[in-house]
Design an enzyme around this catalytic site. Structure first.
Site, PDB file in Angstrom:
ATOM      1  CG  ASP A 180      35.082  18.009  28.912  1.00  0.00           C
ATOM      2  OD1 ASP A 180      36.222  17.671  28.532  1.00  0.00           O
ATOM      3  OD2 ASP A 180      34.050  17.544  28.419  1.00  0.00           O
ATOM      4  CG  HIS A 181      41.219  16.774  30.413  1.00  0.00           C
ATOM      5  ND1 HIS A 181      40.484  15.648  30.621  1.00  0.00           N
ATOM      6  CD2 HIS A 181      42.187  16.420  29.542  1.00  0.00           C
ATOM      7  CE1 HIS A 181      41.004  14.651  29.915  1.00  0.00           C
ATOM      8  NE2 HIS A 181      42.037  15.093  29.241  1.00  0.00           N
ATOM      9  CG  HIS A 243      36.712  14.104  27.372  1.00  0.00           C
ATOM     10  ND1 HIS A 243      36.636  15.087  28.319  1.00  0.00           N
ATOM     11  CD2 HIS A 243      37.358  13.079  27.967  1.00  0.00           C
ATOM     12  CE1 HIS A 243      37.217  14.666  29.444  1.00  0.00           C
ATOM     13  NE2 HIS A 243      37.651  13.443  29.250  1.00  0.00           N
TER      14      HIS A 243
HETATM   15  C1  BG6 Z   1      39.905  11.118  30.979  1.00  0.00           C
HETATM   16  C2  BG6 Z   1      39.392   9.717  31.002  1.00  0.00           C
HETATM   17  O1  BG6 Z   1      38.870  12.033  31.207  1.00  0.00           O
HETATM   18  O2  BG6 Z   1      40.480  11.376  29.703  1.00  0.00           O
HETATM   19  C3  BG6 Z   1      40.494   8.723  30.705  1.00  0.00           C
HETATM   20  O3  BG6 Z   1      38.832   9.440  32.281  1.00  0.00           O
HETATM   21  C4  BG6 Z   1      41.182   9.071  29.415  1.00  0.00           C
HETATM   22  O4  BG6 Z   1      39.991   7.389  30.649  1.00  0.00           O
HETATM   23  C5  BG6 Z   1      41.573  10.543  29.406  1.00  0.00           C
HETATM   24  O5  BG6 Z   1      42.331   8.254  29.314  1.00  0.00           O
HETATM   25  C6  BG6 Z   1      42.103  10.943  28.054  1.00  0.00           C
HETATM   26  O6  BG6 Z   1      42.631  12.225  28.140  1.00  0.00           O
HETATM   27  P1  BG6 Z   1      43.768  12.712  27.145  1.00  0.00           P
HETATM   28  O7  BG6 Z   1      43.949  14.147  27.489  1.00  0.00           O
HETATM   29  O8  BG6 Z   1      44.959  11.857  27.410  1.00  0.00           O
HETATM   30  O9  BG6 Z   1      43.220  12.495  25.780  1.00  0.00           O
END
Ligand code: BG6
Length: 504
Positions: A180-181, A243
């Site tokens: 989950d980045h 997230h």
């Molecule tokens: C991803 C989603 O996991 O996270 C995307 O699939 C979203 O739709 C993205 O744009 C947002 O990531 P960050 O790091 O740009 O907030």
């Protein structure tokens, strides 16, 4: 210390994620000397590249997407990259992969340690691990084997259970790294440090002093080229299930007994297990869903969601989701949590806002103290930092009180670079540190919590509101926040959009 030499095999290597995020992040580890001396990166996908062609592609990707300016070692880095054209749905191909891995290992004298990163459509999450196992490529006799997958882990509770069971047929939970980045973001981890390294916050961090907590993750972009995927997902499954709930977990967890992976993840799991179930009949009162409509921003036509590529002209997919809920435990009993996310909102911002209770009696008249004081804002991105809003006396006669900001920006720390989330997470997959990865129990609890919402939205029990691109979502979301005059830090109303919100 564990031996970290390894081969990093990336399935779906010709895709967007590999070039935009994964390879630039691995290069970044390389220039910081965080990769072991014995390693190789193996790209796998259907496209018929040879090693040289793939290296060139990756070189271009690094030049384009790598955040640091140090490009002096790109040629040295790409000499460790190899490629195998590969159809992952064909079990026979895995024999070829086995051979390729063996050749690479012999050539570079690397032991059997291998990471399989599935940068592929989620439909392959059960197929690739199964085929790897059939070919004996999960066998750890000659070195560790790890699988890395990225959300979505299923599309609802049932499919998530199925995926877990399929994976666990051939792999141990410890071998599976679910990315989950958001957990890799420095500022999400900083939530733990802010809470547990400062004696000033922790005593206040509970129902006695906190009125409510608000978490916003807004994006100004639309679905871009990902309409096809997004149609199967929507904001709830794309952002909230993973997230946003993980941010809730970090903001609400009890202090872990130590910093080891299980202690931290156990506490997050307990938060998820304490989420008060949303009753089916209540979904319409505590959730809002919306979809962006076409609009004009600074003279530019911004297409509505239904006009985007690969999106159904009558799509009911939400691009905005807001939910109010409670955590039923001793710390949080009675404190409402509000979370929201959306695409095509006015700006990109992710933040956690802690609204403290006001003083029991307000002594000072003539002040501009509003709900905006008494706040702690943890800015996750893009302007990473922490902001405290407090009331202060205006110099001069009497006691006029004004809201002022105490504001820390990470960017003020000269020379400190915030590593990308992927950099941190890929490094952790190499080190075998699972702390910042989702365990299967957490994933299932999150789906369990959202299941009534998924069903009610699917059955149209909750209206889908349109909101013009570039606004803060459906104005009805303002009323989700309980309490007189209370609303989001960035509310939808007062944007002179009266009358243009409609039920789709
Ligand atoms: C991803 C989603 O996991 O996270 C995307 O699939 C979203 O739709 C993205 O744009 C947002 O990531 P960050 O790091 O740009 O907030």
């Amino acid at each position: 210390m564990e031996n970290n030499e390894h081969i990093y095999a990336i399935f779906g290597a010709s895709g967007d994620l590999t070039k935009r995020k994964l390879v630039p992040a691995i290069y970044s580890l390389f220039i910081q000397n965080l990769l072991p001396s014995k390693y190789a990166l193996l790209g796998l996908s259907r496209t018929k590249f040879n090693d040289e062609q793939f290296r060139e592609k990756m070189k271009e990707a690094i030049n384009k997407y790598q955040e640091s300016d140090d490009l002096s070692k790109v040629d040295e880095f790409i000499s460790h990259i190899y490629y195998l054209p590969f159809d992952s749905e064909h079990p026979d191909e895995y024999k070829i992969l086995k051979e390729k891995l063996k050749t690479l290992r012999d050539e570079k004298e690397i032991n059997g340690n291998t990471i399989y990163y599935l940068s592929t459509p989620p439909e392959l999450y059960s197929i690739i691990p199964k085929n790897l196992a059939k070919a004996g490529l999960n066998n750890e006799k000659d070195g560790w084997k790890r699988i890395v997958i990225e959300k979505p882990f299923g599309t609802d509770l049932e499919s998530a259970i199925k995926l877990r069971d399929e994976l666990l047929e051939d792999w141990q939970e410890e071998q599976i790294f679910r990315i989950d980045h958001y957990l890799g973001k420095e500022t999400v981890q900083n939530l733990l440090v802010t809470r547990f390294s400062n004696g000033i916050f922790e005593p206040l961090w509970n129902r006695n002093y906190i009125h409510h907590i608000e978490i916003t993750s807004a994006e100004s972009i639309g679905v871009e080229k990902r309409g096809g995927y997004y149609e199967t997902s929507g904001a709830l499954k794309d952002m909230v299930q993973n997230h946003l709930l993980h941010i809730v977990g970090m903001a609400a967890m009890e202090p872990p007994s130590s910093l080891d992976a299980n202690s931290i993840r156990n506490e997050v799991l307990k938060v998820f297990q304490s989420l008060r179930p949303i009753k089916k009949e209540n979904v319409k009162n505590c959730t809002i869903r919306g979809q962006y409509l076409a609009s004009n921003i600074k003279g530019e036509h911004i297409p509505g969601y239904r006009e985007e590529e690969d999106v159904d002209k009558n799509s009911e997919t939400e691009t905005y989701a807001a939910i109010k809920f409670y955590i039923d435990n001793w710390r949080w009993g009675g404190v409402p949590f509000y979370i929201r996310t959306g695409k095509r909102l006015p700006t990109r911002v992710t933040e956690v806002v802690i609204h403290f209770k006001s003083t029991p009696h307000f002594l000072f008249a003539n002040n501009d103290i509003t709900d905006e004081s008494n706040l702690l804002v943890i800015r996750i991105q893009p302007d990473e930092g922490i902001l405290m809003k407090i009331g202060m006396k205006t110099p001069g006669n009497g006691y006029e009180v004004k809201n002022v900001n105490m504001d820390f920006h990470y960017s003020d720390l000269n020379g400190v670079r915030i590593p990308s989330a992927y950099e941190r997470l890929i490094n952790d997959t190499i080190k075998g540190d699972p702390t910042l990865f989702a365990r299967s129990e957490e994933v299932l609890e999150a789906w369990k919590f959202l299941q009534p919402v998924i069903e009610a939205w699917k059955n149209d029990e909750v209206p889908l509101f349109g909101y013009p691109a570039g606004t803060w979502g459906p104005e009805h979301a303002d009323d989700l926040i309980e309490g007189k005059h209370l609303t989001w830090r960035y509310p939808c109303k007062n944007l002179s959009n009266d009358g243009i919100y409609c039920e789709l």
